[in-house]
Design an enzyme around this catalytic site. Structure first.
Site, PDB file in Angstrom:
ATOM      1  N   LYS A 151      -0.550  34.847  60.570  1.00 22.72           N
ATOM      2  CA  LYS A 151       0.485  34.622  61.413  1.00 22.72           C
ATOM      3  C   LYS A 151       1.886  35.114  60.973  1.00 22.72           C
ATOM      4  CE  LYS A 151       2.525  33.049  64.948  1.00 22.72           C
ATOM      5  NZ  LYS A 151       3.084  31.646  65.205  1.00 22.72           N
ATOM      6  N   LYS A 204      13.469  32.402  60.283  1.00 25.50           N
ATOM      7  CA  LYS A 204      12.726  31.591  59.538  1.00 25.50           C
ATOM      8  C   LYS A 204      11.338  32.397  59.097  1.00 25.50           C
ATOM      9  CE  LYS A 204       9.284  29.254  60.893  1.00 25.50           C
ATOM     10  NZ  LYS A 204       8.211  28.349  61.340  1.00 25.50           N
TER      11      LYS A 204
END
Length: 305
Positions: A171, A240
């Protein structure tokens, strides 16, 4: 597994749709969220409200969808919570660091709780429709237990190994690639506009020829039209994830030179007040660097229709 009780933690834009998909599939869903409004909305759809996280971990299986490492660690890795849990499986569907994935797996194992990672691809409307792509990794027997839940929430489950961190690696790599695509489109659109070519025309060209598909079509239209609201994936989350990619690269001595460019571009966007916008708003940084006028959204281009 249909009919079992599923504890669900995290009813943000993605979590609400995912919990709703579980309800539609016939699961009993017990929900917890830091703010009460999403819980009330899910109760209206048939979910049960949990007053505490301990009530969530009294369910057969726990599914969580939280924003970052800090939220997962603070809320779900509490030894007191895990030691009193009746749940025997926790499916963490958040995008977290590889370090957190290893720590979470060990913490759960220490209390006899199975742990798998299953981050997802898709925006909130895709989650609400139960059409996510699910990237799963962990013990095969645990993944088999979770498969009915995955089938309710997604159109396909992709398996990437028997260690949860392998799903998180995948991911993080995908989101890094998406961020690179957004930045490259932003720079190309700035170049075209600086020479009198409409960015909307450039995006229509590339999406009808070289780069068809949802990434260049969807994000390309947002970049060309300077349309960054409402946010499907907020810009701070993009920062992030770029940071997670840089950390993962450093851990394996894999240089990611473009990652530093992306990190600085996201920081620039945040410094200019774009934190509540979609992460495609990083394109505004390329426009500023090029000295292009700071204007609002433009007419919708064909690629975004």
């Amino acid at each position: 597994m249909t009919g079992t009780t599923v504890g669900f933690v995290g009813l943000g834009a993605m979590g609400r749709g995912m919990a709703g998909s579980l309800l539609r599939a016939g699961h009993a869903v017990r929900v917890w969220n830091r703010s009460p409004e999403p819980v009330a909305a899910m109760v209206a759809e048939g979910a049960e409200a949990a007053e505490t996280l301990a009530e969530v971990f009294a369910a057969d299986t726990v599914v969580s969808m939280l924003a970052n490492d800090q939220a997962v660690e603070r809320l779900l890795l509490d030894p007191a919570l895990l030691s009193g849990a009746r749940a025997t499986l926790h499916v963490n569907m958040a995008t977290v660091s590889l370090t957190l994935a290893e720590r979470a797996e060990a913490a759960h194992a220490g209390h006899g709780i199975g742990y798998v990672a299953a981050p997802v691809l898709g925006r909130p409307p895709v989650a609400a429709a139960g059409q996510l792509n699910i990237l799963a990794a962990g013990d095969p027997a645990l993944l088999a237990r979770a498969e009915p839940l995955f089938a309710a929430m997604g159109q396909r489950t992709w398996h990437f190994g028997d260690r949860p961190g392998q799903a998180n690696t995948t991911k993080i790599s995908v989101n890094f690639l998406l961020a690179c695509a957004i930045e490259s489109m932003a720079e190309a659109c700035a170049l075209a506009e600086a020479h009198g070519v409409r960015p909307t025309d450039l995006v229509e060209l590339i999406t009808d020829t070289l780069f068809p598909g949802p990434v260049y079509g969807g994000y390309g239209a947002m970049v060309a039209e300077r349309r960054y609201e409402p946010a499907g994936f907020r810009l701070p989350l993009g920062l992030k994830d770029v940071g997670l990619a840089l950390d993962a690269g450093a851990a394996a001595t894999v240089p990611l030179p473009f990652g530093s460019v992306l990190r600085d571009a996201f920081l620039d966007a945040l410094a200019h007040g774009d934190g509540d916008k979609d992460w495609a708003a990083v394109a505004a940084v390329a426009r500023r660097r090029a000295g292009l006028p700071d204007r609002g959204p433009v007419a919708t281009c064909a690629a975004g229709r």
